[in-house]
Design a protein around this motif. Structure first.
Motif, PDB file in Angstrom:
ATOM      1  N   HIS A 102      -6.995 -13.845  -2.545  1.00 39.70           N
ATOM      2  CA  HIS A 102      -7.001 -12.390  -2.390  1.00 39.70           C
ATOM      3  C   HIS A 102      -5.647 -11.903  -1.892  1.00 39.70           C
ATOM      4  CE1 HIS A 102     -11.327 -11.872  -3.087  1.00 39.70           C
ATOM      5  NE2 HIS A 102     -11.422 -13.069  -2.548  1.00 39.70           N
ATOM      6  N   TYR A 103      -4.708 -12.843  -1.724  1.00 42.55           N
ATOM      7  CA  TYR A 103      -3.333 -12.524  -1.344  1.00 42.55           C
ATOM      8  C   TYR A 103      -3.283 -11.732  -0.037  1.00 42.55           C
ATOM      9  CZ  TYR A 103      -2.576 -13.988  -6.119  1.00 42.55           C
ATOM     10  OH  TYR A 103      -2.561 -14.704  -7.283  1.00 42.55           O
ATOM     11  N   ASP A 116      -7.162  -6.891  11.828  1.00 38.38           N
ATOM     12  CA  ASP A 116      -6.040  -6.357  11.049  1.00 38.38           C
ATOM     13  C   ASP A 116      -5.851  -7.251   9.828  1.00 38.38           C
ATOM     14  OD1 ASP A 116      -3.966  -4.691  10.320  1.00 38.38           O
ATOM     15  OD2 ASP A 116      -2.709  -5.168  12.050  1.00 38.38           O
ATOM     16  N   GLN A 117      -5.149  -6.760   8.832  1.00 40.13           N
ATOM     17  CA  GLN A 117      -4.874  -7.569   7.649  1.00 40.13           C
ATOM     18  C   GLN A 117      -3.504  -7.242   7.091  1.00 40.13           C
ATOM     19  OE1 GLN A 117      -7.853  -6.892   4.683  1.00 40.13           O
ATOM     20  NE2 GLN A 117      -7.077  -4.909   4.099  1.00 40.13           N
ATOM     21  N   LEU A 118      -2.934  -8.221   6.431  1.00 41.03           N
ATOM     22  CA  LEU A 118      -1.636  -8.073   5.779  1.00 41.03           C
ATOM     23  C   LEU A 118      -1.836  -8.399   4.308  1.00 41.03           C
ATOM     24  CD1 LEU A 118       1.463  -7.767   5.822  1.00 41.03           C
ATOM     25  CD2 LEU A 118       1.586 -10.209   6.375  1.00 41.03           C
ATOM     26  N   ASN A 119      -1.646  -7.396   3.456  1.00 38.46           N
ATOM     27  CA  ASN A 119      -1.735  -7.611   2.019  1.00 38.46           C
ATOM     28  C   ASN A 119      -0.382  -8.089   1.523  1.00 38.46           C
ATOM     29  OD1 ASN A 119      -4.465  -6.790   1.532  1.00 38.46           O
ATOM     30  ND2 ASN A 119      -3.796  -4.705   1.944  1.00 38.46           N
ATOM     31  N   LEU A 120      -0.364  -9.174   0.775  1.00 31.63           N
ATOM     32  CA  LEU A 120       0.887  -9.791   0.356  1.00 31.63           C
ATOM     33  C   LEU A 120       1.211  -9.587  -1.115  1.00 31.63           C
ATOM     34  CD1 LEU A 120       0.472 -13.091   2.375  1.00 31.63           C
ATOM     35  CD2 LEU A 120       1.954 -11.162   2.924  1.00 31.63           C
ATOM     36  N   ILE A 121       0.560  -8.652  -1.740  1.00 29.66           N
ATOM     37  CA  ILE A 121       0.854  -8.386  -3.140  1.00 29.66           C
ATOM     38  C   ILE A 121       1.164  -6.891  -3.276  1.00 29.66           C
ATOM     39  CG2 ILE A 121      -1.508  -7.949  -3.913  1.00 29.66           C
ATOM     40  CD1 ILE A 121      -0.713  -9.763  -6.363  1.00 29.66           C
ATOM     41  N   PRO A 122       2.179  -6.544  -4.025  1.00 31.93           N
ATOM     42  CA  PRO A 122       2.548  -5.127  -4.166  1.00 31.93           C
ATOM     43  C   PRO A 122       1.429  -4.314  -4.819  1.00 31.93           C
ATOM     44  CG  PRO A 122       4.246  -6.577  -5.060  1.00 31.93           C
ATOM     45  CD  PRO A 122       3.064  -7.431  -4.755  1.00 31.93           C
ATOM     46  N   GLU A 123       1.401  -3.023  -4.506  1.00 32.64           N
ATOM     47  CA  GLU A 123       0.418  -2.130  -5.126  1.00 32.64           C
ATOM     48  C   GLU A 123       0.684  -2.015  -6.617  1.00 32.64           C
ATOM     49  OE1 GLU A 123      -0.206   1.670  -3.304  1.00 32.64           O
ATOM     50  OE2 GLU A 123       0.107   0.836  -1.298  1.00 32.64           O
ATOM     51  N   GLY A 124      -0.375  -1.782  -7.371  1.00 30.51           N
ATOM     52  CA  GLY A 124      -0.236  -1.555  -8.799  1.00 30.51           C
ATOM     53  C   GLY A 124      -0.227  -2.812  -9.652  1.00 30.51           C
ATOM     54  N   ILE A 125      -0.333  -3.981  -9.053  1.00 30.29           N
ATOM     55  CA  ILE A 125      -0.373  -5.221  -9.840  1.00 30.29           C
ATOM     56  C   ILE A 125      -1.761  -5.372 -10.442  1.00 30.29           C
ATOM     57  CG2 ILE A 125      -0.247  -7.751  -9.704  1.00 30.29           C
ATOM     58  CD1 ILE A 125       2.471  -6.399  -9.442  1.00 30.29           C
ATOM     59  N   LYS A 126      -1.814  -5.624 -11.729  1.00 32.97           N
ATOM     60  CA  LYS A 126      -3.090  -5.809 -12.421  1.00 32.97           C
ATOM     61  C   LYS A 126      -3.432  -7.292 -12.472  1.00 32.97           C
ATOM     62  CE  LYS A 126      -2.504  -1.720 -15.198  1.00 32.97           C
ATOM     63  NZ  LYS A 126      -2.309  -1.161 -16.525  1.00 32.97           N
ATOM     64  N   PHE A 127      -4.718  -7.583 -12.317  1.00 28.41           N
ATOM     65  CA  PHE A 127      -5.207  -8.961 -12.343  1.00 28.41           C
ATOM     66  C   PHE A 127      -5.916  -9.242 -13.659  1.00 28.41           C
ATOM     67  CE2 PHE A 127      -4.488  -8.193  -7.937  1.00 28.41           C
ATOM     68  CZ  PHE A 127      -4.144  -9.425  -7.409  1.00 28.41           C
ATOM     69  N   ASN A 128      -5.943 -10.518 -14.050  1.00 21.84           N
ATOM     70  CA  ASN A 128      -6.665 -10.887 -15.267  1.00 21.84           C
ATOM     71  C   ASN A 128      -8.166 -10.812 -15.003  1.00 21.84           C
ATOM     72  OD1 ASN A 128      -7.438 -13.233 -13.968  1.00 21.84           O
ATOM     73  ND2 ASN A 128      -6.084 -14.558 -15.127  1.00 21.84           N
ATOM     74  N   GLN A 141       1.653 -17.127  -5.819  1.00 21.85           N
ATOM     75  CA  GLN A 141       0.589 -17.222  -4.827  1.00 21.85           C
ATOM     76  C   GLN A 141       1.141 -17.936  -3.599  1.00 21.85           C
ATOM     77  OE1 GLN A 141      -2.736 -19.839  -5.605  1.00 21.85           O
ATOM     78  NE2 GLN A 141      -4.062 -18.104  -5.230  1.00 21.85           N
ATOM     79  N   SER A 142       1.318 -17.203  -2.522  1.00 22.67           N
ATOM     80  CA  SER A 142       1.965 -17.781  -1.351  1.00 22.67           C
ATOM     81  C   SER A 142       1.226 -17.502  -0.056  1.00 22.67           C
ATOM     82  CB  SER A 142       3.385 -17.219  -1.243  1.00 22.67           C
ATOM     83  OG  SER A 142       3.314 -15.825  -1.076  1.00 22.67           O
ATOM     84  N   THR A 143      -0.039 -17.151  -0.136  1.00 22.86           N
ATOM     85  CA  THR A 143      -0.747 -16.748   1.079  1.00 22.86           C
ATOM     86  C   THR A 143      -1.418 -17.895   1.795  1.00 22.86           C
ATOM     87  OG1 THR A 143      -2.730 -16.226  -0.180  1.00 22.86           O
ATOM     88  CG2 THR A 143      -1.183 -14.433   0.249  1.00 22.86           C
ATOM     89  N   ASN A 144      -1.380 -19.087   1.259  1.00 27.33           N
ATOM     90  CA  ASN A 144      -2.007 -20.199   1.970  1.00 27.33           C
ATOM     91  C   ASN A 144      -0.994 -20.814   2.919  1.00 27.33           C
ATOM     92  OD1 ASN A 144      -4.123 -21.822   2.681  1.00 27.33           O
ATOM     93  ND2 ASN A 144      -3.681 -23.359   1.143  1.00 27.33           N
ATOM     94  N   PHE A 145      -1.436 -21.188   4.088  1.00 28.05           N
ATOM     95  CA  PHE A 145      -0.566 -21.860   5.029  1.00 28.05           C
ATOM     96  C   PHE A 145      -1.344 -22.938   5.734  1.00 28.05           C
ATOM     97  CE2 PHE A 145      -2.539 -19.523   8.426  1.00 28.05           C
ATOM     98  CZ  PHE A 145      -2.706 -18.236   7.955  1.00 28.05           C
TER      99      PHE A 145
END
Length: 154
Positions: A102-103, A116-128, A141-145
């Motif tokens: 969910h990025y 609180d939450q931090l969204n890591l994907i820019p607005e307007g990106i379309k998903f398949n 995809q870089s949200t896993n740590f």
């Protein structure tokens, strides 16, 4: 160019210690990257395991080796936390969760309620059609740590 040298040789000295035995249940998988040492969790040194199949965090006391606490989280309905992979416990009331697909990175309290939450994907990106993969090929995809990712901040 100056080479880095270690001046404190004691930091590299190996000493014999006591064995530690944790009485893990059959669902907890320590061979995965879903665990973290926490120096003080509700008053004791602990090892926390994220058991993804059970949607829970299991906290084992390092003195007794016994399961001390289990925190479950919902994956459906109100307050759902789907796609939780990585985590980092800063303290008992500040737990970071990585929603890899969910990025997002979430900050939760001790009951795993989102603060609180931090969204890591820019607005307007379309998903398949799967809803997980962006149609734009340049999104990574870089949200896993790793649960041990932030240990250098302690």
């Amino acid at each position: 160019m100056k080479k880095n040298t270690i001046t404190n040789q004691e930091a590299w000295k190996l000493v014999q210690g006591e064995d530690l035995l944790l009485n893990l249940d059959h669902r907890t998988a320590p061979n995965e990257n879903y665990y973290q040492y926490v120096e003080n969790f509700h008053g004791s040194e602990s090892m926390v395991f994220h058991v993804r199949k059970d949607h829970s965090f299991k906290i084992y006391d390092l003195q007794s080796g016994q399961l001390k606490e289990e925190i479950n989280y919902p994956v459906n309905g109100p307050g759902a936390l789907p796609s939780v992979y990585g985590f980092y416990i800063h303290n008992e009331d500040s737990i970071f969760l990585s929603q890899q697909y969910h990025y997002r990175v979430l900050l939760t309290n001790g009951n795993l309620e989102v603060v609180d939450q931090l969204n890591l994907i820019p607005e307007g990106i379309k998903f398949n059609s799967s809803g997980y993969l962006p149609e734009e090929s340049h999104i990574v995809q870089s949200t896993n740590f790793s649960s041990r990712f932030f240990t250098f901040y302690q």
